[in-house]
Motif scaffolding. Structure first.
Motif, PDB file in Angstrom:
ATOM      1  N   ILE A   1     -35.156  21.319   8.788  1.00 33.47           N
ATOM      2  CA  ILE A   1     -34.979  21.546  10.227  1.00 33.47           C
ATOM      3  C   ILE A   1     -36.158  21.007  11.023  1.00 33.47           C
ATOM      4  O   ILE A   1     -36.392  21.432  12.161  1.00 33.47           O
ATOM      5  N   SER A   2     -36.883  20.068  10.454  1.00 26.93           N
ATOM      6  CA  SER A   2     -38.016  19.482  11.172  1.00 26.93           C
ATOM      7  C   SER A   2     -37.525  18.856  12.479  1.00 26.93           C
ATOM      8  O   SER A   2     -36.587  18.057  12.491  1.00 26.93           O
ATOM      9  N   GLY A   3     -38.164  19.248  13.584  1.00 24.73           N
ATOM     10  CA  GLY A   3     -37.784  18.731  14.898  1.00 24.73           C
ATOM     11  C   GLY A   3     -36.657  19.485  15.566  1.00 24.73           C
ATOM     12  O   GLY A   3     -36.366  19.232  16.745  1.00 24.73           O
ATOM     13  N   LYS A   4     -36.008  20.413  14.853  1.00 28.66           N
ATOM     14  CA  LYS A   4     -34.945  21.209  15.472  1.00 28.66           C
ATOM     15  C   LYS A   4     -35.547  22.176  16.496  1.00 28.66           C
ATOM     16  O   LYS A   4     -36.658  22.676  16.314  1.00 28.66           O
ATOM     17  N   LYS A   5     -34.798  22.439  17.563  1.00 28.68           N
ATOM     18  CA  LYS A   5     -35.247  23.368  18.601  1.00 28.68           C
ATOM     19  C   LYS A   5     -34.492  24.682  18.453  1.00 28.68           C
ATOM     20  O   LYS A   5     -33.252  24.701  18.470  1.00 28.68           O
ATOM     21  N   ILE A   6     -35.246  25.743  18.318  1.00 28.89           N
ATOM     22  CA  ILE A   6     -34.665  27.064  18.106  1.00 28.89           C
ATOM     23  C   ILE A   6     -34.981  27.929  19.314  1.00 28.89           C
ATOM     24  O   ILE A   6     -36.150  28.121  19.682  1.00 28.89           O
ATOM     25  N   GLY A   7     -33.932  28.452  19.946  1.00 31.72           N
ATOM     26  CA  GLY A   7     -34.096  29.338  21.091  1.00 31.72           C
ATOM     27  C   GLY A   7     -34.066  30.788  20.656  1.00 31.72           C
ATOM     28  O   GLY A   7     -33.113  31.227  19.998  1.00 31.72           O
ATOM     29  N   VAL A   8     -35.109  31.505  20.989  1.00 30.30           N
ATOM     30  CA  VAL A   8     -35.194  32.930  20.666  1.00 30.30           C
ATOM     31  C   VAL A   8     -34.645  33.693  21.876  1.00 30.30           C
ATOM     32  O   VAL A   8     -35.273  33.731  22.939  1.00 30.30           O
TER      33      VAL A   8
ATOM     34  N   ASP B   1     -30.832  23.749  19.327  1.00 31.23           N
ATOM     35  CA  ASP B   1     -29.888  23.534  18.233  1.00 31.23           C
ATOM     36  C   ASP B   1     -29.209  24.828  17.815  1.00 31.23           C
ATOM     37  O   ASP B   1     -28.038  24.830  17.441  1.00 31.23           O
ATOM     38  N   VAL B   2     -29.952  25.931  17.843  1.00 36.43           N
ATOM     39  CA  VAL B   2     -29.382  27.252  17.549  1.00 36.43           C
ATOM     40  C   VAL B   2     -30.087  28.294  18.408  1.00 36.43           C
ATOM     41  O   VAL B   2     -31.184  28.049  18.935  1.00 36.43           O
ATOM     42  N   LEU B   3     -29.466  29.451  18.522  1.00 34.29           N
ATOM     43  CA  LEU B   3     -30.086  30.639  19.106  1.00 34.29           C
ATOM     44  C   LEU B   3     -30.280  31.662  17.997  1.00 34.29           C
ATOM     45  O   LEU B   3     -29.439  31.778  17.091  1.00 34.29           O
ATOM     46  N   VAL B   4     -31.382  32.413  18.053  1.00 34.85           N
ATOM     47  CA  VAL B   4     -31.606  33.466  17.062  1.00 34.85           C
ATOM     48  C   VAL B   4     -31.915  34.778  17.774  1.00 34.85           C
ATOM     49  O   VAL B   4     -32.434  34.801  18.897  1.00 34.85           O
TER      50      VAL B   4
ATOM     51  N   THR C   1     -25.611  22.843  11.096  1.00 41.51           N
ATOM     52  CA  THR C   1     -26.943  23.173  11.602  1.00 41.51           C
ATOM     53  C   THR C   1     -27.260  24.650  11.386  1.00 41.51           C
ATOM     54  O   THR C   1     -28.394  25.008  11.014  1.00 41.51           O
ATOM     55  N   VAL C   2     -26.301  25.513  11.624  1.00 42.21           N
ATOM     56  CA  VAL C   2     -26.516  26.950  11.403  1.00 42.21           C
ATOM     57  C   VAL C   2     -26.927  27.195   9.949  1.00 42.21           C
ATOM     58  O   VAL C   2     -27.888  27.927   9.667  1.00 42.21           O
ATOM     59  N   LEU C   3     -26.222  26.581   9.025  1.00 36.21           N
ATOM     60  CA  LEU C   3     -26.521  26.760   7.609  1.00 36.21           C
ATOM     61  C   LEU C   3     -27.868  26.138   7.234  1.00 36.21           C
ATOM     62  O   LEU C   3     -28.597  26.668   6.391  1.00 36.21           O
TER      63      LEU C   3
END
Length: 511
Positions: free
Chosen positions: A282-289, A425-428, A496-498
């Motif tokens: 997931i290098s470079g992926k953007k994760i929204g908290v 890319d995803v929300l957590v 992407t989720v996986l």
């Protein structure tokens, strides 16, 4: 039928008195002449229905031999099994050697199905759900049906008419619902995998409270064909497994179009080989908290654990930022009419199959549900009775006004998540607002049961309405109890989720 033999009518012709009464109830102001014309015309309708009843109905295939199995005796850990069986699939395949539990609202031909409720007690389907057939085609062995909550109507694990399902990590606590037995069986190692169902978090909640991986796929990615629905806009089937790799493998087996049998699906849906893509990193992926996903939490340790573990995704090269989406706080409110009014119209008044949709209708399930509801409605669980009374009151006084409003706002909610997911890319967020709750006492009041069974869905239920893929993975423990982290992605971007889940799993397991 041989010519000249008596054939009983499928539909009896109404008397003029019956038509008069109906006209008065419906305020149609029909004259006697009008009603006589209706009665005469009804003969044509009856003839059409007679012919329809003679046509051979389609069914779902049953490809692998099996015996009816057996009801588990005292050897039933955590009261998680409803029925045991030993159905072997193909000799080879992606799931060869894997053992499965199937949630008991999903049909397995020749094996009793109760859906957690006395209403269906004694029913045995004659067909395999499409996802069950795909699992067997992939070489798996079905070891039995897992207990689930009463008509899948609870977020906890004590409404099943076969008794409460206990959490393997602490048997005084709930597993979460409604795929309660699936969660317990996978977590305890009784089976390798399970097929669960999710209308308001019912895969992800037990996965969180039992410390396993559970994925609610994108709406329509996995065919719902052959499972007892609750409401067509909320229904999902999906994997419950120990690892992300197993989750990805099972998803690629059960996903894909079902030849028009399920109206939830889109034709020509592409199903990637998820299991070969999950280790891409997931290098470079953007994760929204998601800030509001933490604001709803009732226990500080849940917030602390998930925030700490989300930050560890930076170790895998991801960019992690907090994002705010206030409408998330209204997500469960927006879903409420579909969950309550829609479920009542579809599952209760619609006798377990509903109507006004194109696809495969399991007629034997419809008949069994209708018979049970007519003969023993008093055996509905307390929370389902509450739903029926509330929905009937709303129907009589407000018709479908709030259902329409909720579906309208679902479009707004969906767009809001989509807009944020254009930037990330995803929300957590935490899967559940709290750790596994205590099972109530046998003589608990209905008010206490209702409080315990609901109000834990604030982070999971919105994504049933919007259809986004959402996965729960264990993020750690507090007081010996698991805490789940939920990863939400774009529609049909389970890959992407996986990948995010797999990257986190690697970091977590290196501790």
């Amino acid at each position: 039928m041989a010519e000249g033999l008596y054939q009983s009518p499928v539909v009896a012709c109404p008397s003029l008195a019956e038509l008069t009464r109906l006209s008065e109830e419906m305020r149609l102001q029909c004259t006697d002449e009008d009603l006589q014309a209706v009665r005469e015309e009804f003969q044509e309708v009856a003839a059409a229905l007679q012919r329809l009843s003679q046509l051979k109905q389609p069914s779902l295939p049953v490809k692998y031999p099996r015996t009816p199995g057996w009801k588990p005796d005292q050897n039933n850990p955590y009261n998680a099994w409803y029925w045991r069986c030993d159905i072997k699939g193909a000799d080879t395949g992606k799931l060869a050697g894997k053992t499965f539990a199937i949630k008991d609202n999903i049909a397995v031909a020749g094996v009793p199905m109760m859906n957690g409720s006395k209403i269906l007690e004694g029913y045995t389907p004659e067909f395999d759900a499409t996802a069950v057939t795909r699992i067997l085609d992939a070489g798996a062995t079905i070891a039995g049906k897992a207990n689930c909550e009463h008509l899948c109507g609870s977020a906890s694990s004590f409404t099943c008419d076969a008794g409460p399902v206990r959490n393997p990590l602490d048997e005084t606590r709930s597993t979460g619902g409604s795929s309660s037995g699936c969660g317990a069986l996978v977590a305890s190692g009784e089976v390798d995998m399970a097929l669960g169902g999710d209308q308001g978090g019912s895969i992800r909640m037990p996965s969180s409270w039992c410390g396993i991986v559970g994925l609610k796929p994108t709406f329509g990615l996995v065919p719902y064909t052959g499972a007892m629905p609750m409401e067509t806009t909320l229904d999902h089937l999906g994997p419950m497994t120990k690892t992300v790799a197993d989750c990805a493998l099972l998803l690629e087996v059960i996903a894909g179009y079902d030849d028009g049998r399920d109206p939830r699906q889109r034709p020509n849906t592409v199903v990637p080989e998820y299991s070969k893509l999950i280790d891409a990193g997931i290098s470079g992926k953007k994760i929204g908290v998601l800030k509001e996903g933490f604001d709803v939490c009732a226990e500080p340790d849940v917030v602390e654990i998930v925030r700490r573990e989300v930050d560890r995704l930076k170790e895998a090269g991801a960019e992690v930022e907090e994002v705010s989406l206030p409408i998330h706080l209204d997500g469960t409110i927006i879903r409420t009419p579909a969950m309550m009014y829609g479920e009542y119209k579809f599952m209760i008044q619609g006798n377990g199959t509903g109507m006004f949709w194109k696809g495969f209708y399991p007629l034997s399930l419809r008949e069994a549900t209708c018979r049970g509801l007519q003969t023993r409605p008093q055996d509905l669980s307390g929370d389902v009775k509450m739903m029926c009374l509330t929905a009937e009151y709303l129907d009589r006084h407000y018709q479908n006004k709030f259902y329409a409003m909720g579906q309208n706002m679902t479009m707004v909610l969906t767009k809001a998540y989509d807009q944020v997911l254009e930037q990330y890319d995803v929300l957590v967020m935490p899967t559940m607002s709290c750790k596994a709750s205590k099972l109530p006492l046998a003589k608990a009041r209905l008010s206490d049961i209702l409080k315990a069974a609901q109000r834990v869905e604030k982070n999971v239920a919105p994504f049933n309405s919007t259809g986004h893929p959402a996965l729960s993975i264990n993020a750690g423990f507090s007081e010996g109890l698991p805490v789940g982290m939920q990863i939400v992605g774009r529609h049909f971007d389970e890959t992407t989720v996986l990948q995010v889940a797999r990257s986190y799993e690697k970091i977590r397991d290196m501790k």
